[in-house]
Write an enzyme that holds these catalytic residues in place. Sequence first.
Site, PDB file in Angstrom:
ATOM      1  CG  ASP A 271      30.392  22.604 -30.291  1.00 43.08           C
ATOM      2  OD1 ASP A 271      30.543  23.801 -30.678  1.00 43.08           O
ATOM      3  OD2 ASP A 271      30.521  22.315 -29.367  1.00 43.08           O
ATOM      4  CD  GLU A 313      33.882  25.330 -32.577  1.00 41.26           C
ATOM      5  OE1 GLU A 313      34.170  26.448 -32.044  1.00 41.26           O
ATOM      6  OE2 GLU A 313      33.656  24.336 -32.104  1.00 41.26           O
TER       7      GLU A 313
HETATM    8  C1  GLC Z   1      32.144  25.600 -29.434  1.00 40.34           C
HETATM    9  C2  GLC Z   1      31.182  26.583 -29.215  1.00 40.34           C
HETATM   10  C3  GLC Z   1      31.233  27.506 -27.954  1.00 40.34           C
HETATM   11  C4  GLC Z   1      31.196  26.308 -26.911  1.00 40.34           C
HETATM   12  C5  GLC Z   1      32.253  25.165 -26.975  1.00 40.34           C
HETATM   13  C6  GLC Z   1      31.654  23.934 -26.248  1.00 40.34           C
HETATM   14  O1  GLC Z   1      33.343  26.056 -29.258  1.00 40.34           O
HETATM   15  O2  GLC Z   1      31.377  27.433 -30.332  1.00 40.34           O
HETATM   16  O3  GLC Z   1      30.305  28.399 -27.782  1.00 40.34           O
HETATM   17  O4  GLC Z   1      31.381  27.134 -25.605  1.00 40.34           O
HETATM   18  O5  GLC Z   1      31.950  24.759 -28.293  1.00 40.34           O
HETATM   19  O6  GLC Z   1      30.554  23.418 -26.544  1.00 40.34           O
END
Ligand code: GLC
Length: 632
Positions: A271, A313
């Site tokens: 993430d 991500e």
């Molecule tokens: C990523 C997740 C999101 C979250 C962020 C902080 O972007 O997809 O939902 O708010 O990380 O962890």
Amino acid sequence: MAKLDTTGGVTGDTLFELRYARSRDDLWGMLDRLYGTHPGYPAFRKALDRALKVAWRERADDLKLLDLRRDLEPDWFQRPDMTGYSFYIDRFAGDLEGVVERLDYLKDLGVTYVHFMPCLKPRPGDSDGGYSVMDYRAINPAFGTMEDFEAATAACRMRGISVCVDLVINHTAKEHTWAKKARKGDPTYLDYYLTFPDDTLPMQYEETLLEVFPDNAPGNFTYYEDMGRWVWTTFNEHQWDLNWANPQIFLEMTKVMLFLANRGVEILRLDAVAFIWKRMGTRCQSEPECHMLLQALRAACRIVAPSVIHLEEAIVSPEEMLPYLGRGEHDGKEGNLAYHNSLMVQFWSALAARDTQLMTHVLGTHFPPALTNATYATYLRCHDDIGWAVTDADASAVGLNGPMHRAFLSDFYEGDFAGSFAKGELFQVNPETGDKRISGSCASLCGLEKAIMAGDSAGVDRAIDRILMGHALIASYGGVPLVYMGDEIALLNDYSYHDVADLAHDSRWLHRPRMDWERVSAAQADRGSPEGRVLSGLREIFARRAACLELHARHPTEILHTGNAQLFAFARRAPTGAMVCVFNFAETWTSIPENWAMQQGATRRHDALSDAPAGDGHGAIPLPPYARLWLR
Ligand code: GLC
């Protein structure tokens, strides 16, 4: 040689040693450069080696067998039968046991990969949808226990479904034991985070930092009276950024990663990876060290658990996103998957504008036709908002004004723009930059909600066609298509979050509805209903896709120019022949010349998506509103 006994078990450390040799340079080459001058480095080296060996020794035999299989079939995740589905465990099926009971439903849809949205133990109260983790080794008690989790991953594995979970590596909840110890002043744990005795440095950093949640969590630092310190909190106040310049964090996170791999996780969604390295005077996003760290994490995983892949991500611009799939020195060594944010943004942009020129320009200019050991996660919607990541330069390349186009998209999808078919809500309006992000479910943004409310049956038809066109696009573009929970039955926006105290500040809950199993039954019973048409349509798309070898992710994707601004097209260049995919982004009929399709390599005049001949016999291929064709 490693010995395989007759029951399938693997004995000895030989395989470990071979894999260690394979990835040694990928691992230590990065770590030497990152941490070589750190005083704790020699001890760290020993501790990391020990951690890898321990994780290997506790890895179960069936997972070791899966490792072997995937060493032999490294393209397993790139094959055209790979289809993902993301859901919140509680909202989908109550708990983990409930999920296991729903696997046949997913199998029937063609799903081979399930993303359990954040499922590790979150902080109490608002946890940013579970992205504020207080214990990486425990399951959210509301969903079950670690035993239930292992039973669920095993049940999935038996059915040929790979489990993906989030590994939040940029921050922990402030309730994590590390953070609690740091808060009490323990110097070891203070060094796990980025804290400052006064605001001098935070203010200097702020000069170049952006705001992720400007609305409800402005600023990137938080002052704690009891600690007498400022803490780096990029996201929400309760999410404390980890200090990846401390090798101890690499060690801790590697252990967590392998712990999860040994519980049966096959895809780790790392993430918010763009944020893990900070450098004064920059946005502190996508710094070169991020890629070094991610390559090293990947190498550690390949040594102990090579069947596990990494989804990174990074919701950033195209040039910034590609390196997460391994570019330059990291080619083939970093993420196996990364979200294709641009494809998603361009889909919605072209749909609103009924014009694909920007889409064709962006996807044709910034993305290579193929990647090494990697591919995209393609998607239309996910649990997050849509940010209009269109650069001014790309907009002006096709005669658009960047700020005006982005504002148009927000107005259009909020539903305000005259004639808009969509219904959504704004997310994190930033008056300083003019940014207005959008929340809303796939079906509502595609026009289904407004059409139903207006009793407009032609509007319903068009909305359904938009949904199906979009899914045919993500299924053929190249990558692993990810369906977001409920989109397969066209779930509409869920406004109930406005009444829940912990959720009301975050409009992303608009498109995180509970799964509606009655609607599933209705869709299965009546294939002519809107939900029935979408469900059977998606099932058909994924079934056809699985049979199209041209759609294997390793085959190049070449963006084509059709000369028709309402059409988007690309060719998948397989050695066995091309597949030319064409999409009509408008509600008007159009056509393409048969000759054009033939020149692109679609010589068989056959549409693999409908399994029907294409072309009218008079030199044209007619394209109805929102047509989608996969021409062979
Ligand atoms: C990523 C997740 C999101 C979250 C962020 C902080 O972007 O997809 O939902 O708010 O990380 O962890």
